[in-house]
Scaffold this motif. Structure first.
Motif, PDB file in Angstrom:
ATOM      1  N   THR A  57       1.085  -1.187   0.134  1.00 34.41           N
ATOM      2  CA  THR A  57       0.093   0.016   0.036  1.00 34.41           C
ATOM      3  C   THR A  57       0.958   1.323  -0.086  1.00 34.41           C
ATOM      4  OG1 THR A  57      -1.674  -1.045   1.356  1.00 34.41           O
ATOM      5  CG2 THR A  57      -1.714   1.198   1.202  1.00 34.41           C
ATOM      6  N   LEU A  64       1.096   5.518   0.329  1.00 37.39           N
ATOM      7  CA  LEU A  64       0.584   6.749   0.630  1.00 37.39           C
ATOM      8  C   LEU A  64       1.059   7.934   0.156  1.00 37.39           C
ATOM      9  CD1 LEU A  64      -1.376   8.381   2.679  1.00 37.39           C
ATOM     10  CD2 LEU A  64       0.446   8.033   4.538  1.00 37.39           C
ATOM     11  N   ILE A  92      -7.779  11.251   1.658  1.00 37.23           N
ATOM     12  CA  ILE A  92      -7.963   9.907   2.554  1.00 37.23           C
ATOM     13  C   ILE A  92      -8.204  10.547   4.239  1.00 37.23           C
ATOM     14  CG2 ILE A  92      -5.702   9.376   3.284  1.00 37.23           C
ATOM     15  CD1 ILE A  92      -8.308   6.872   2.774  1.00 37.23           C
ATOM     16  N   GLN A 146     -13.421   4.600   8.121  1.00 37.20           N
ATOM     17  CA  GLN A 146     -12.076   4.057   8.348  1.00 37.20           C
ATOM     18  C   GLN A 146     -11.808   2.684   8.853  1.00 37.20           C
ATOM     19  OE1 GLN A 146      -9.871   7.074  10.795  1.00 37.20           O
ATOM     20  NE2 GLN A 146     -10.940   8.750   9.664  1.00 37.20           N
ATOM     21  N   LEU A 196      -7.603  -3.622   4.357  1.00 32.39           N
ATOM     22  CA  LEU A 196      -6.354  -3.643   4.581  1.00 32.39           C
ATOM     23  C   LEU A 196      -5.833  -4.779   5.394  1.00 32.39           C
ATOM     24  CD1 LEU A 196      -5.626   0.087   5.020  1.00 32.39           C
ATOM     25  CD2 LEU A 196      -4.686  -1.214   3.009  1.00 32.39           C
ATOM     26  N   ALA A 219      -3.285   5.496  -1.337  1.00 31.26           N
ATOM     27  CA  ALA A 219      -4.168   6.559  -0.905  1.00 31.26           C
ATOM     28  C   ALA A 219      -3.175   7.819  -1.005  1.00 31.26           C
ATOM     29  CB  ALA A 219      -4.420   6.372   0.700  1.00 31.26           C
ATOM     30  N   TYR A 230      -3.691   4.383   9.940  1.00 31.96           N
ATOM     31  CA  TYR A 230      -2.687   5.300   9.415  1.00 31.96           C
ATOM     32  C   TYR A 230      -1.349   4.451   9.217  1.00 31.96           C
ATOM     33  CZ  TYR A 230       1.567   8.290   9.632  1.00 31.96           C
ATOM     34  OH  TYR A 230       2.880   8.919   9.408  1.00 31.96           O
ATOM     35  N   LEU A 253      -1.759   2.121   6.120  1.00 32.08           N
ATOM     36  CA  LEU A 253      -1.544   2.994   4.974  1.00 32.08           C
ATOM     37  C   LEU A 253      -0.047   3.307   4.835  1.00 32.08           C
ATOM     38  CD1 LEU A 253      -4.398   5.367   5.212  1.00 32.08           C
ATOM     39  CD2 LEU A 253      -4.321   3.265   3.656  1.00 32.08           C
ATOM     40  N   ASN A 254       0.477   3.708   6.033  1.00 35.48           N
ATOM     41  CA  ASN A 254       1.916   4.279   5.731  1.00 35.48           C
ATOM     42  C   ASN A 254       3.044   3.161   5.601  1.00 35.48           C
ATOM     43  OD1 ASN A 254       3.896   6.243   6.002  1.00 35.48           O
ATOM     44  ND2 ASN A 254       3.969   6.111   8.053  1.00 35.48           N
TER      45      ASN A 254
END
Length: 444
Positions: free
Chosen positions: A160, A162, A238, A246, A253, A275, A295, A298-299
């Protein structure tokens, strides 16, 4: 040091690599050096005595003559980019400088203009520009080069991603590049702006619904995650995703599954997530408006996209790219941007980033009929004379506001005559009427 008395001035001028010609007050060419003959393809014997516009057919001969302006105001013009028509019919890009000619008593007797052939420079520039393209992203700056260097490896992974960056930095372009370079490139690329849809609609748009899930749900509808199966889904803004969604995104995810509204069984999510946001997610996590676990999910890979002010050297490349694209879209034949116009844009801070630059050029295309985009074709807030009085210099303009400025300025120049305004802007009367109405709606 005095000029050698035994050396004719014409011999000196003929030795120059730049073309030089002079005219009298009636626009008859009185001198034409050897370089001028070579660059234009017109012999000096043929040129001398002819009207200058009959020899050059330049982009300024239709009323914006540089020599005329110099002779009228007794001023000088330096390095103005234009083109003229060669004797064989091709367009030759040149950089010109012009000044008035006065005799020993200070009387104006004509004008002198020098010009430099830019053909080879433009060809080299085009070749080099192609080497600075990565997918649809243009740039040669160090900051962008760092992103380019890792983008292929990031794309090949299933991680993923970001994307962080100010508004207008081209986050969706990078998301598309990641998709195009990935193993999923044959699958769909689906983009969703999480901040543009109401909360209840966003949930059904992302995850879909089953018939009977709510009053108007008469049949099943696939969500964006299902439509992106086998490909990539791009979740822009996002940071604006509501807390309820969320949780559902976190499940996608973690477990690679989701449930459409009204469904009793989970659906497998075969999709890669990219994202993006222009907000500080760390601050949102500290404020409690963004889930910390989401977070960190996604990160996995974070790419920070530089603002345009951080990569000023990319501005000329972007300008050429947008000029070529607008020429193709609008059927125009704009040659590029003049040097003095480029200097203004290079000094502009671009708070609206690449999107603002694109809007500025789209505005200039409305006013520029052909040739090179000049300073007077730029929006009012970029005009040198209005720079100090611009009330909102740092505020980017919307496309509607830019179009309204162009229309109002053209109406003023044509004393309110709409048909003349339409002819100047190259638009129909209906388009002008709609634009004026739109200006009233938005108060521009």
């Amino acid at each position: 040091m005095k000029f050698p008395s035994n050396l004719p001035c014409s011999a000196v001028l003929d030795s120059l690599a730049d073309g030089v010609f002079t005219v009298d007050r009636d626009w008859n060419i009185t001198f034409f050096n050897e370089a001028a003959s070579r660059i234009t393809g017109v012999d000096a014997e043929e040129a001398v005595g002819s009207k200058c516009w009959d020899v050059f057919h330049s982009s300024l001969c239709d009323g914006d003559c540089a020599l005329r302006a110099c002779m009228k105001d007794c001023g000088r013009i330096s390095n103005k980019s234009i083109f003229f028509i060669h004797a064989d019919g091709r367009k030759v890009p040149v950089s010109i400088s012009a000044a008035p000619l006065v005799d020993g008593d200070g009387n104006l007797i004509g004008g002198v203009e020098s010009f430099r052939d830019l053909t080879d420079i433009q060809m080299i520039r085009r070749e080099v520009e192609e080497s600075w393209r990565f997918e649809d992203i243009i740039g040669k700056s160090t900051q962008l080069g760092k992103v380019f260097s890792i983008l292929p490896q990031v794309s090949k992974s299933e991680a993923t991603v970001l994307l962080l960056g100010e508004s207008g930095t081209g986050k969706e372009l990078f998301a598309r590049a990641i998709h195009n370079l990935s193993e999923r490139s044959q699958g769909p690329f689906v983009a969703v702006n999480c901040g543009a849809l109401p909360d209840n609609l966003l949930e059904s748009e992302l995850f879909g619904y089953k018939a009977g899930a709510f009053t108007d749900a008469r049949k099943d509808k696939a969500g964006r995650f299902e439509l992106a199966a086998g490909g990539t889904i791009f979740l822009d803004e996002i940071g604006d995703m509501p807390a309820k969604l969320q949780v559902k995104l976190l499940r996608v995810l973690q477990e690679k599954t989701f449930e459409p509204l009204g469904a009793v069984q989970s659906v497998k999510a075969n999709v890669r997530i990219v994202a993006a946001t222009n907000k500080n997610l760390v601050e949102l996590v500290e404020e409690g408006s963004f889930r910390q676990d989401l977070y960190y999910r996604l990160n996995v890979v974070t790419l920070k996209l530089p603002a345009l002010k951080e990569r000023v050297e990319d501005i000329p490349l972007l300008i050429n790219h947008f000029v070529n694209r607008l020429n193709a879209l609008q059927g125009k034949d704009i040659d590029g941007i003049s040097e003095d116009t480029l200097h203004i844009l290079m000094r502009h801070p671009f708070p609206g980033n690449v999107r603002e630059l694109e809007n500025i050029l789209e505005f200039a295309f409305i006013l520029c009929p052909s040739g090179f985009i000049q300073v007077e074709h730029l929006p009012e807030y970029l005009q040198p004379q209005s720079k100090e009085t611009a009330p909102h210099e740092d505020t980017p303009l919307t496309m509607d506001e830019i179009k309204c400025i162009a229309v109002h300025r053209a109406l003023d120049r044509n004393n309110g005559k709409k048909m003349a305004t339409c002819r100047e802007l190259g638009i129909s009367k209906d388009t002008l009427r709609r634009t004026i109405a739109r200006c009233k709606e938005v108060g521009a």
